[in-house]
Write an enzyme that holds these catalytic residues in place. Structure first.
Site, PDB file in Angstrom:
ATOM      1  N   LYS A  26       9.582  53.924  55.468  1.00 37.79           N
ATOM      2  CA  LYS A  26       8.473  54.426  56.288  1.00 37.79           C
ATOM      3  C   LYS A  26       7.208  54.318  55.468  1.00 37.79           C
ATOM      4  CE  LYS A  26       8.146  56.409  60.407  1.00 37.79           C
ATOM      5  NZ  LYS A  26       9.137  56.234  61.477  1.00 37.79           N
TER       6      LYS A  26
HETATM    7  N1  GLU Z   1       8.683  53.895  64.195  1.00 36.24           N
HETATM    8  C1  GLU Z   1       9.873  53.684  64.944  1.00 36.24           C
HETATM    9  C2  GLU Z   1      10.943  54.683  64.543  1.00 36.24           C
HETATM   10  O1  GLU Z   1      10.653  55.732  64.016  1.00 36.24           O
HETATM   11  C3  GLU Z   1      10.356  52.226  64.902  1.00 36.24           C
HETATM   12  C4  GLU Z   1      10.655  51.685  63.542  1.00 36.24           C
HETATM   13  C5  GLU Z   1      10.927  50.194  63.514  1.00 36.24           C
HETATM   14  O2  GLU Z   1      10.949  49.562  64.554  1.00 36.24           O
HETATM   15  O3  GLU Z   1      11.095  49.681  62.408  1.00 36.24           O
HETATM   16  O4  GLU Z   1      12.096  54.486  64.784  1.00 36.24           O
END
Ligand code: GLU
Length: 421
Positions: free
Chosen positions: A111
């Site tokens: 993240k």
């Molecule tokens: N931000 C989204 C999540 O928390 C998608 C993450 C992604 O597609 O890599 O799952």
């Protein structure tokens, strides 16, 4: 301003660790395996200086955390929000690892985020901030290493800037470095709606399990961003009655059901749901405490806590957001017999279609929308069935079951890989 990792109180990373320990205990994981998979592999904090429109330079702080690359390249979104902290990003990266494992896609977890207030920044400021941040985290990311995607207050335009900055630095186009891109740059059909679509699939499964008809079921949605609005739209299309919706500006209610397509149109024009015709204004707390069949927290972490969980009167809580329930809230909801669809299952549709996008980019071969929906439905329903089975067989809450499934898969992979050197 107190920048905790939460909307109101508590620390999301503490929650992530507490939930890990509960699952690891139940799986009887040995201490070596725990040490190997519990903590982030790599964390980077960067200073992001940006020339603002007024000519002055503003310094932002940005982060990228790779929690795990045990099962594949690290994967996870980038968040722009005033409350972003390193601890919040660590928690979100940890959840990405278990999430990818629950839906059984070959990714680890990551993240990123920047502590900023994107609502008060111009497009030019956002572009310069995104490009400088990308440049700072560039050694960490790449299609085989770590693949960012949209999250809270980032979107396909943000991904286009990241893809361009990365590609210009390398000297050739590399679309697979991010997912959630515009279609014209190698994005995937269905990615924009994927999180909401996945949420609605898991709600369908939960309704079937509980014998609750989705047609006519009442729904309250906290948060009307990408996940919340699309989930509301799909549930509305499936015949459910969305009676309350909120965003950061307000909360609207109509006990006969809100006209969701109209509300989405208004939100895209004005940026808020407040003042929607044929609706009544209610307080945020009233939405969470609303008598309804399905409550969908689709905003930030810690929305439902020890102090307000007892007021929840829904039959199903579907976590479209990451980490909206604290462990104390979990215990209270469990005691009330409320069926929780945990975040790492409920909102995994986004990263699942991100995986499809990455596969298409790598193959330079693109799929049709229906193909993507079918594959997504299969992945989400299989994951739901697997988690539900553990929940029933082991007599554990759905969150613990989901964590056991995800953490168990990562533990198995790490044991096979062993430790280097
Ligand atoms: N931000 C989204 C999540 O928390 C998608 C993450 C992604 O597609 O890599 O799952």
């Amino acid at each position: 301003m107190v920048t905790t990792a939460t909307t109101t109180q508590g620390n999301a990373y503490d929650v992530a660790l507490e939930n890990f320990d509960a699952a690891a205990d139940r799986l009887e994981l040995d201490s070596d395996t725990r040490e190997m998979i519990k903590y982030p592999e790599r964390m980077l904090t960067v200073t992001v200086p940006v020339r603002m429109d007024n000519g002055h330079i503003h310094r932002f702080e940005g982060y990228r955390v790779q929690h795990s690359s045990v099962r594949g390249p690290a994967k996870g979104g980038i968040r722009y929000h005033p409350q972003v902290t390193l601890d919040e990003i660590k928690a979100l990266a940890t959840w990405m690892t278990w999430k990818c494992a629950v839906v059984n896609i070959p990714f680890g977890g990551a993240k990123g985020g920047i502590t900023c207030d994107p609502k008060h920044m111009s497009l030019g400021e956002l572009e310069r901030m995104t490009r400088r941040y990308t440049s700072s985290i560039l050694p960490m990311i790449g299609p085989e290493q770590d693949i960012p995607a949209p999250d809270v207050y980032t979107n396909s335009q943000t991904m286009a800037w990241i893809m361009d900055t990365y590609s210009m630095t390398k000297g050739y186009p590399i679309p697979g470095v991010v997912t959630g891109k515009p279609i014209s740059l190698g994005g995937s059909l269905g990615r924009n709606e994927a999180t909401g679509r996945g949420v609605s699939y898991t709600i369908e499964c939960a309704c079937e399990h509980l014998g609750l008809p989705l047609k006519g079921a009442t729904v309250a949605v906290q948060g009307f961003g990408n996940a919340g609005s699309i989930a509301a739209q799909l549930l509305h299309e499936a015949g459910a009655k969305v009676i309350a919706v909120s965003d950061s500006t307000g909360c609207v209610y109509n006990r006969n059901g809100l006209d969701i397509p109209e509300l989405m149109r208004m939100k895209s024009l004005t940026g808020h749901v407040q003042g929607f015709p044929e609706s009544e204004e209610i307080h945020h707390d009233e939405l969470l405490a609303m008598e309804c069949d399905i409550l969908v927290p689709a905003a930030l972490e810690n929305a439902i806590r020890a102090d307000n969980a007892a007021k929840v009167r829904a039959r199903i809580v579907a976590e479209a957001a990451n980490g909206p329930l604290t462990p104390a809230a979990d215990r209270i909801l469990d005691g009330k017999g409320i069926f929780v669809i945990p975040d790492i299952l409920c909102n995994a549709g986004g990263v699942t279609v991100s995986y499809f996008e990455w596969v298409q980019d790598e193959q330079h071969l693109f799929w049709e929308a229906q193909d993507i929906y079918n594959r997504l439905e299969r992945v989400m329903k299989t994951a739901f069935r697997d988690v539900l089975k553990l929940h029933l067989d082991q007599g554990v809450p759905m969150r613990l079951a989901a964590n056991m499934l995800g953490i168990g898969r990562v533990a198995e992979a790490v044991k096979l890989r062993g430790i280097y050197p």
